[in-house]
Design a protein around this motif. Structure first.
Motif, short mmCIF file in Angstrom:
data_model
loop_
_atom_site.label_atom_id
_atom_site.label_comp_id
_atom_site.label_asym_id
_atom_site.label_seq_id
_atom_site.Cartn_x
_atom_site.Cartn_y
_atom_site.Cartn_z
N MET A 82 5.41 21.41 13.60
CA MET A 82 4.12 20.71 13.49
C MET A 82 3.47 20.58 14.86
O MET A 82 2.27 20.83 15.02
CB MET A 82 4.33 19.32 12.89
CG MET A 82 4.76 19.31 11.44
SD MET A 82 5.04 17.61 10.87
CE MET A 82 6.39 17.86 9.72
N HIS A 85 2.12 24.02 16.09
CA HIS A 85 0.95 24.61 15.43
C HIS A 85 -0.24 23.67 15.31
O HIS A 85 -1.36 24.14 15.09
CB HIS A 85 1.35 25.10 14.04
CG HIS A 85 2.36 26.21 14.06
ND1 HIS A 85 2.07 27.46 14.57
CD2 HIS A 85 3.66 26.25 13.66
CE1 HIS A 85 3.15 28.23 14.47
NE2 HIS A 85 4.12 27.52 13.93
N LEU A 86 -0.02 22.36 15.44
CA LEU A 86 -1.13 21.43 15.19
C LEU A 86 -1.54 20.60 16.40
O LEU A 86 -2.58 19.95 16.36
CB LEU A 86 -0.76 20.48 14.03
CG LEU A 86 -0.47 21.14 12.68
CD1 LEU A 86 -0.20 20.09 11.62
CD2 LEU A 86 -1.61 22.07 12.26
N VAL A 89 -5.18 23.09 18.13
CA VAL A 89 -5.68 23.93 17.03
C VAL A 89 -6.80 24.82 17.54
O VAL A 89 -7.79 24.33 18.10
CB VAL A 89 -6.17 23.05 15.86
CG1 VAL A 89 -6.86 23.89 14.81
CG2 VAL A 89 -4.99 22.30 15.25
N LEU A 92 -8.06 26.46 12.44
CA LEU A 92 -7.37 25.51 11.59
C LEU A 92 -6.64 26.19 10.44
O LEU A 92 -5.47 25.89 10.17
CB LEU A 92 -8.36 24.47 11.05
CG LEU A 92 -7.75 23.34 10.20
CD1 LEU A 92 -6.66 22.61 10.97
CD2 LEU A 92 -8.85 22.38 9.76
N GLU A 93 -7.31 27.11 9.75
CA GLU A 93 -6.65 27.78 8.63
C GLU A 93 -5.44 28.58 9.10
O GLU A 93 -4.35 28.50 8.51
CB GLU A 93 -7.62 28.70 7.89
CG GLU A 93 -6.96 29.42 6.71
CD GLU A 93 -7.94 30.27 5.91
OE1 GLU A 93 -7.53 31.37 5.46
OE2 GLU A 93 -9.10 29.85 5.73
N ASP A 95 -3.63 28.14 11.77
CA ASP A 95 -2.57 27.26 12.25
C ASP A 95 -1.83 26.59 11.09
O ASP A 95 -0.60 26.44 11.13
CB ASP A 95 -3.14 26.21 13.20
CG ASP A 95 -3.58 26.81 14.53
OD1 ASP A 95 -2.92 27.76 14.99
OD2 ASP A 95 -4.58 26.35 15.09
N LEU A 96 -2.56 26.20 10.05
CA LEU A 96 -1.90 25.62 8.87
C LEU A 96 -1.07 26.67 8.14
O LEU A 96 0.02 26.37 7.63
CB LEU A 96 -2.94 25.02 7.94
CG LEU A 96 -3.60 23.72 8.42
CD1 LEU A 96 -4.72 23.30 7.46
CD2 LEU A 96 -2.57 22.59 8.56
N LEU A 147 3.92 14.75 9.35
CA LEU A 147 2.77 15.57 8.97
C LEU A 147 1.54 14.70 8.77
O LEU A 147 0.43 15.07 9.20
CB LEU A 147 3.08 16.34 7.69
CG LEU A 147 1.94 17.20 7.14
CD1 LEU A 147 1.50 18.25 8.15
CD2 LEU A 147 2.34 17.86 5.82
N LEU A 151 -2.05 15.17 10.58
CA LEU A 151 -3.29 15.32 9.81
C LEU A 151 -4.28 14.22 10.17
O LEU A 151 -5.49 14.46 10.24
CB LEU A 151 -2.98 15.30 8.31
CG LEU A 151 -2.15 16.48 7.78
CD1 LEU A 151 -1.87 16.29 6.29
CD2 LEU A 151 -2.85 17.81 8.03
N PHE A 172 -0.57 18.53 0.79
CA PHE A 172 -0.26 19.76 1.52
C PHE A 172 1.12 20.28 1.11
O PHE A 172 1.29 21.48 0.85
CB PHE A 172 -0.30 19.50 3.03
CG PHE A 172 -0.11 20.73 3.87
CD1 PHE A 172 -1.18 21.56 4.16
CD2 PHE A 172 1.14 21.07 4.36
CE1 PHE A 172 -1.01 22.70 4.93
CE2 PHE A 172 1.33 22.21 5.13
CZ PHE A 172 0.24 23.03 5.42
N VAL A 204 -3.00 26.62 1.19
CA VAL A 204 -3.71 26.16 2.38
C VAL A 204 -5.22 26.16 2.14
O VAL A 204 -5.93 25.21 2.51
CB VAL A 204 -3.36 27.04 3.60
CG1 VAL A 204 -4.33 26.79 4.76
CG2 VAL A 204 -1.92 26.75 4.04
#
Length: 221
Positions: A82, A85-86, A89, A92-93, A95-96, A147, A151, A172, A204
């Motif tokens: 997490m 990747h977050l 960013v 966004l797509e 990375d998710l 998570l 978010l 998610f 996603v």
């Protein structure tokens, strides 16, 4: 003359090493053979059954320790993904999607743990409710809370529109992970990579459709 306080701590390290060997052996045996007996675990760990009972009260306590320790290992690995990747960013797509693939890959990375999860799912009535709840609290719930935190931070930057981060984290998980775990039986049945990608991508994109801010909303880089 060496005082008692100066004595090396090797015996204590040996105790800890044996305990870890027993827990590793228990994870392997429980995952492979089901809720097996202590003799098989002793053989796998390379210790005597007496040594096991010197460390653990009974098989139930050993199983509880084994699943809790492995749950923490998996949770920590997921939390690291997490952050990777977050935290920063750029897309966004993308990375998710990368995070979702990393979550799915954890089933292959920690096969003994997910074998225990399959065992508990199939035979939940055989385990104390306290042990099952402790596993959930240390593993899945803690990972979901992490998570939700990420978010919420993305929402604070204007990248997502989220009223309840915990519920968004549940969404998610259900959209990108639940179908893969169900169809693969928590990693027991390999899925084709194209199938995994299709499930994750659809999940996603569905998640983003529900949480992308409306046009014109301010976003921070």
């Amino acid at each position: 003359m060496t005082s008692q306080n100066d004595a090396p701590a090797h015996p204590r390290r040996g105790w800890a090493d044996k305990r870890q060997a027993i827990i590793r052996g228990a994870r392997t045996v429980f995952g492979r053979d089901g809720y097996a007996g202590i003799d098989a675990i002793a053989t796998e760990a390379g210790v005597s059954t007496r040594t096991i009972y010197n460390h653990f009260q009974d098989k139930e306590q050993l199983f509880s320790c084994a699943i809790q320790e492995s749950a923490v290992q998996v949770r920590d690995a997921l939390v690291e993904q997490m952050s990777r990747h977050l935290d920063t960013v750029t897309d966004l797509e993308a990375d998710l999607l990368a995070l979702a693939h990393a979550w799915v890959a954890s089933m292959a990375q920690f096969p003994d743990h997910f074998a225990l999860v399959r065992l508990m799912t199939a035979e939940a009535n055989r385990f104390p409710a306290e042990a099952l709840d402790a596993w959930q609290e240390l593993g899945p719930r803690a990972a979901r809370a992490a998570l939700a935190h990420h978010l919420g931070l993305l929402a604070g930057r204007g990248l997502l529109e989220i009223g309840d981060p915990d519920r968004a984290a549940r969404h998610f998980h259900l959209l990108v992970f639940a179908e893969v775990t169900e169809r693969s039986h928590h990693g027991a049945v390999p899925l084709d990579e194209a199938v995994i990608t299709e499930i994750i991508t659809a999940g996603v994109r569905t998640f983003l459709r529900g949480h992308i801010p409306p046009p014109g909303a301010g976003r921070q880089q």
